[in-house]
Scaffold this active site. Structure first.
Site, PDB file in Angstrom:
ATOM      1  N   ASP A   9     -15.164  32.745  18.058  1.00 28.39           N
ATOM      2  CA  ASP A   9     -14.973  31.467  17.877  1.00 28.39           C
ATOM      3  C   ASP A   9     -15.312  30.578  16.967  1.00 28.39           C
ATOM      4  OD1 ASP A   9     -13.606  32.340  20.306  1.00 28.39           O
ATOM      5  OD2 ASP A   9     -15.214  30.740  21.627  1.00 28.39           O
ATOM      6  N   ALA A  10     -16.550  31.477  16.190  1.00 27.49           N
ATOM      7  CA  ALA A  10     -17.424  30.442  15.044  1.00 27.49           C
ATOM      8  C   ALA A  10     -16.201  30.567  13.522  1.00 27.49           C
ATOM      9  CB  ALA A  10     -18.941  30.901  14.793  1.00 27.49           C
ATOM     10  N   ALA A  11     -16.684  32.041  14.103  1.00 24.99           N
ATOM     11  CA  ALA A  11     -15.411  32.508  12.432  1.00 24.99           C
ATOM     12  C   ALA A  11     -14.230  31.809  12.236  1.00 24.99           C
ATOM     13  CB  ALA A  11     -15.632  34.318  12.460  1.00 24.99           C
ATOM     14  N   PHE A  12     -13.441  32.102  13.628  1.00 22.57           N
ATOM     15  CA  PHE A  12     -11.791  31.270  13.371  1.00 22.57           C
ATOM     16  C   PHE A  12     -12.022  29.852  13.430  1.00 22.57           C
ATOM     17  CE2 PHE A  12      -8.111  29.523  15.512  1.00 22.57           C
ATOM     18  CZ  PHE A  12      -7.323  30.360  15.009  1.00 22.57           C
ATOM     19  N   LEU A  65      17.446  31.418  40.116  1.00 25.73           N
ATOM     20  CA  LEU A  65      18.020  32.423  40.335  1.00 25.73           C
ATOM     21  C   LEU A  65      17.973  32.166  41.893  1.00 25.73           C
ATOM     22  CD1 LEU A  65      14.358  34.234  38.800  1.00 25.73           C
ATOM     23  CD2 LEU A  65      17.143  34.700  37.981  1.00 25.73           C
ATOM     24  N   GLU A 104       8.754  41.403  37.089  1.00 26.79           N
ATOM     25  CA  GLU A 104       7.828  40.537  36.169  1.00 26.79           C
ATOM     26  C   GLU A 104       6.955  39.368  37.210  1.00 26.79           C
ATOM     27  OE1 GLU A 104       9.739  38.558  33.205  1.00 26.79           O
ATOM     28  OE2 GLU A 104      11.420  40.075  32.391  1.00 26.79           O
ATOM     29  N   LYS A 112       5.788  36.312  38.898  1.00 23.54           N
ATOM     30  CA  LYS A 112       7.368  34.449  38.735  1.00 23.54           C
ATOM     31  C   LYS A 112       5.976  33.704  38.415  1.00 23.54           C
ATOM     32  CE  LYS A 112      10.768  32.128  41.250  1.00 23.54           C
ATOM     33  NZ  LYS A 112       9.438  30.821  40.772  1.00 23.54           N
ATOM     34  N   ASP A 160       3.937  30.047  38.557  1.00 19.92           N
ATOM     35  CA  ASP A 160       4.198  29.090  38.545  1.00 19.92           C
ATOM     36  C   ASP A 160       4.421  27.857  37.767  1.00 19.92           C
ATOM     37  OD1 ASP A 160       5.056  27.670  40.896  1.00 19.92           O
ATOM     38  OD2 ASP A 160       3.363  27.281  41.826  1.00 19.92           O
ATOM     39  N   ARG A 216      13.367  22.989  30.617  1.00 18.36           N
ATOM     40  CA  ARG A 216      14.977  23.321  31.603  1.00 18.36           C
ATOM     41  C   ARG A 216      15.788  21.976  31.966  1.00 18.36           C
ATOM     42  NH1 ARG A 216      16.589  23.620  35.969  1.00 18.36           N
ATOM     43  NH2 ARG A 216      18.042  26.159  36.065  1.00 18.36           N
ATOM     44  N   TYR A 242       9.109  35.672  27.674  1.00 22.29           N
ATOM     45  CA  TYR A 242       9.834  36.007  28.534  1.00 22.29           C
ATOM     46  C   TYR A 242      11.909  36.365  28.595  1.00 22.29           C
ATOM     47  CZ  TYR A 242      10.677  32.794  32.780  1.00 22.29           C
ATOM     48  OH  TYR A 242      10.722  31.892  33.169  1.00 22.29           O
ATOM     49  N   LYS A 285      10.378  35.830  46.732  1.00 23.56           N
ATOM     50  CA  LYS A 285       9.362  35.242  46.836  1.00 23.56           C
ATOM     51  C   LYS A 285       8.231  35.312  47.919  1.00 23.56           C
ATOM     52  CE  LYS A 285      10.442  31.054  45.864  1.00 23.56           C
ATOM     53  NZ  LYS A 285       9.732  30.400  45.083  1.00 23.56           N
ATOM     54  N   CYS A 321      -4.285   0.684  69.918  1.00 21.12           N
ATOM     55  CA  CYS A 321      -3.533   0.845  68.464  1.00 21.12           C
ATOM     56  C   CYS A 321      -5.007   1.362  67.407  1.00 21.12           C
ATOM     57  CB  CYS A 321      -3.583   0.105  67.637  1.00 21.12           C
ATOM     58  SG  CYS A 321      -2.696   0.716  65.761  1.00 21.12           S
ATOM     59  N   CYS A 345      -5.179  -2.780  65.409  1.00 23.37           N
ATOM     60  CA  CYS A 345      -5.183  -4.112  65.425  1.00 23.37           C
ATOM     61  C   CYS A 345      -5.734  -3.559  66.891  1.00 23.37           C
ATOM     62  CB  CYS A 345      -3.466  -4.106  65.120  1.00 23.37           C
ATOM     63  SG  CYS A 345      -2.454  -3.104  66.377  1.00 23.37           S
ATOM     64  N   CYS A 385       2.474   1.383  68.742  1.00 22.91           N
ATOM     65  CA  CYS A 385       2.161   0.012  68.567  1.00 22.91           C
ATOM     66  C   CYS A 385       3.185  -1.067  68.673  1.00 22.91           C
ATOM     67  CB  CYS A 385       0.837  -0.325  68.098  1.00 22.91           C
ATOM     68  SG  CYS A 385       0.065  -1.747  67.430  1.00 22.91           S
ATOM     69  N   CYS A 439       0.627  -5.470  63.651  1.00 23.13           N
ATOM     70  CA  CYS A 439      -0.339  -5.055  63.357  1.00 23.13           C
ATOM     71  C   CYS A 439      -0.329  -4.886  61.738  1.00 23.13           C
ATOM     72  CB  CYS A 439       0.185  -3.322  64.307  1.00 23.13           C
ATOM     73  SG  CYS A 439      -0.802  -2.313  63.565  1.00 23.13           S
TER      74      CYS A 439
END
Length: 713
Positions: A49-52, A99, A128, A130, A132, A151, A246, A334, A428, A431, A446, A451
């Site tokens: 990460d440091a080099a990047f 779908l 593949e 699905k 979420d 979409r 995809y 699903k 209730c 009240c 009630c 109330c």
């Protein structure tokens, strides 16, 4: 040529870059893009990460010293200073279909059998996960990202290019190795996928929200969709969004024969492609993939809700074609609703706007289907006793449709000694007034009109989308306004001003111990929404008053027969009951409500505030011919392209003489299926009722002519 360290720079390039800023800038860009490809597409990083970060820092410094070298595709240009006022509509190159779903392996088998019948053999199928998340369409021209769109309704989405440029695994330009497969590099190439938040990123996002006194997101899918529509791309950049690509809009745009090969090309082009994919040669292999995915669901670092199965070959996909809303060559298997166990800590009672008492399960928080569940309705006393849930039980919890928390029942073997059946309180909880249960009714109520719990629910109901639609006036704000004594009834909304709302103490403090205020931005939006609510149709006002038994359809019927509050108040019970769809029970409820002095006083204050209490009669010559008389329409799904709500579309159809129903039957003339159409669409298909898409609906409303539609497929 790539060297042992994964670099694309050879000795000659290094020498040129040392003396030529333009060459060095281009070399750095290629190196950063290549290492991004290794990190995101291949999950095989080489640089630390440091080099990047060091390469990025040098590139920024060079571009700052030589601004003429800045290019929109540079990795440094992922975030600009642009803040959009709105999201322009973008028409997709080809419709983004939903779908069809297989809810179990039996339905999946039935779909595969139909495909086999069409071809006479089992065609290879691509499986593949699905994801979420939120669908996205990325358009490239000559290998450069030019547009990103949501979409939307499948035909038209919203332009979110500035925000998608901040997502790190989205290539701003395609890798040269992949360009040769594109039929026409200058033509728009629309590629599709899913934007998502990992489970870890979602948790960090919600922790940050709570630390800043904001409400957490309900689930990663909502968080991803909301992040795409931020007006400031810098906010989107901070949300840690990722993508899995995809699909392609036009199969012929690439020289690849099928879906599995498309995924390989997408990976080569620089995209993040989900590694869990398999080309299956048999129905048994497809089922095995689905079963493995279900078993691994919890271990994945992101949320999935099923498996997508596609006939692999594009030529075979074209042969199978589409129904009115979905491809015949693909299906979504699903997963069954996820179930978890947790402790039932207590059963409390919630008082609704009509005084109905609803038992609520207070649960030890548990993550179900991607979000934390701590409460779930138990509906009524009979349901509590039917399920036999008791305080102290370990209970099974799921989300109905992966959305609504539901308690299925107790684990009896774990029930503690002494756990007693639950009973509805005699008074209730809000009240202290007596609670009654009328003969023939399930609910306890009630009976006090004073109330405070009912008052708060009535206030929320008035502001809800189906009623006066005061956008942004949610439970937290209403609760606080009630607590400080600023709201007691719905007419009080119209005396709120921007300054007092901006200064509203939300009952929390920040890190410095200072009270958190609502703020000027939210206050301005609320005041604008309140102002807009004054002009809502009379039927929505009538619904918003919260008269018992008067729902949206009933309110429309009453407003149609008595086009002003004064005419309605002057009507007898018999006159009210004579309206089509209104019986003695509803008539009695409306008649009594309008004669309660406190209610009449609120209506007078609404009148003084300029709220519409009568239907506007059309000007002479503006009456539309009743060309749809005798036809019955049912609306389902969201109408995204037009921006209309279903209520507004229904009102427009009624203005042409049509009847709008809430349920599908053989007598239904047409079903209008918007985005995410559900069971009503399915029933239309089974009954052979003609189905209209949103474009067809808009033509009907524009021309006033009955639609021409084939029976649903």
């Amino acid at each position: 040529m790539e060297n042992e360290q994964g670099s694309l720079l050879d000795e000659k390039a290094l020498a040129e870059a040392a003396t030529d800023p333009a060459a060095r800038v281009e070399a750095l860009r290629r190196e950063i893009e290549h290492n991004s490809y290794l990190y995101y597409a291949l999950d095989a990083p080489v640089l630390s990460d440091a080099a990047f970060d060091s390469l990025m820092r040098e590139l920024r410094e060079l571009e700052a010293a030589h601004p003429e070298l800045i290019d929109p595709t540079s990795p440094t240009q992922r975030v600009g200073g642009y803040v959009g006022e709105q999201f322009a509509p973008v028409r997709h190159a080809r419709r983004m279909y939903s779908l069809d779903n297989a809810m179990d392996l039996g339905e999946l088998d039935a779909w595969m059998e139909r495909v086999v019948e069409d071809f006479g053999h089992f065609p290879p199928m691509d499986c593949e996960l699905k994801i979420d998340g939120s669908s996205i369409a990325l358009t490239y021209e000559d290998g450069v990202l030019v547009r990103a769109a949501t979409r939307g309704d499948g035909t038209t989405g919203e332009d979110v290019t500035a925000n998608m440029r901040t997502v790190k695994d989205v290539p701003l330009r395609l890798r040269p190795e992949a360009l040769g497969a594109i039929a026409d590099r200058t033509a728009p190439l629309e590629l599709r996928g899913e934007v998502y938040l990992s489970k870890a990123s979602f948790e960090r996002l919600n922790l940050a929200a709570e630390a800043n006194g904001k409400a957490p997101f309900a689930n990663p899918r909502n968080a991803a969709a909301g992040s795409l529509r931020q007006k400031d791309p810098k906010i989107t950049q901070g949300r840690e969004l990722s993508t899995f690509m995809y699909a392609i809009a036009e199969d012929g745009a690439l020289s690849v024969p099928g879906q599995y090969q498309l995924l390989e090309w997408l990976r080569e082009a620089g995209f993040h492609v989900n590694p869990d994919v398999e080309l299956c040669e048999s129905a048994e292999a497809v089922r095995a993939f689905c079963e493995r995915a279900l078993e691994r669901r919890e271990q994945l670092p992101y949320e999935i809700d099923g498996v997508v199965v596609k006939v692999n070959a594009f030529a075979q996909q074209e042969a199978l074609g589409f129904t009115a809303r979905a491809p015949r060559w693909a299906i979504a298997f699903k997963f069954p609703p996820e179930e978890k166990t947790t402790l039932l800590r207590d059963i409390t009672v919630q008082v609704g706007r009509t005084g109905a008492l609803t038992p609520v399960a207070e649960l030890a928080p548990v993550v179900v289907a991607g979000s934390t569940v701590a409460r779930a309705t138990l509906h009524n006393l009979d349901e509590v006793h039917r399920k036999d849930v008791r305080v102290g039980d370990t209970v099974v919890v799921r989300k109905a449709g992966d959305v609504i928390p539901e308690v299925l029942g107790p684990v009896l073997s774990l029930r503690p000694d002494g756990a007693a059946p639950w009973a509805m309180p005699d008074v209730c909880p809000s009240c202290g007034s007596p609670v009654i249960r009328e003969e023939g009714e399930v609910a306890f109520r009630c009976i006090s009109i004073d109330c405070p719990a009912q008052a708060q629910e009535r206030l929320l109901h008035w502001a809800s989308r189906g009623a006066l639609d005061i956008d942004g006036m949610g439970e937290e704000i209403v609760t606080r306004l009630v607590e400080v004594g600023r709201l007691t009834d719905v007419a009080d909304y119209y005396s709120l001003d921007e300054v007092e709302l901006a200064l509203l103490d939300m009952g929390r403090v920040n890190k410095e111990g200072q009270p958190i205020r609502l703020g000027a931005t939210i206050a301005a939006k609320l005041v604008a929404a309140i102002e807009a609510s004054r002009t809502r149709p009379f039927a929505r006002v009538l619904f918003g008053l919260g008269i018992r038994h008067v729902g949206k359809t009933t309110a429309e019927a009453l407003a149609g027969a008595f086009p002003s509050i004064d005419a309605l108040a002057a009507a007898t019970e018999e006159e009210l009951a004579a309206v089509d769809g209104i019986g003695p029970k509803i008539a009695r409820s409306a008649y009594v409500f309008l004669r309660v002095p406190e209610n009449a006083a609120v209506i007078d204050r609404l009148r003084a505030a300029g709220v519409r209490l009568a239907e506007e009669a059309p000007a002479p010559g503006e009456e539309r011919p009743q060309t749809l008389a005798g036809l019955t329409f049912v609306l389902t799904g969201s109408l995204v392209e037009s921006g209309m709500t279903r209520d507004e579309a229904g009102a427009a159809l009624k203005a042409l003489g049509a009847k709008v129903s809430g349920s599908v039957s053989k007598k239904t003339s047409y079903v209008v299926a918007g985005e995410a159409a559900g069971s009503k669409y399915d029933k239309a298909v089974s009954l052979g009722v003609p189905v209209l898409d949103e474009a067809a609906l808009l033509r009907v409303l524009e021309t006033g002519e009955p639609p021409a539609a084939e029976p649903a497929e």
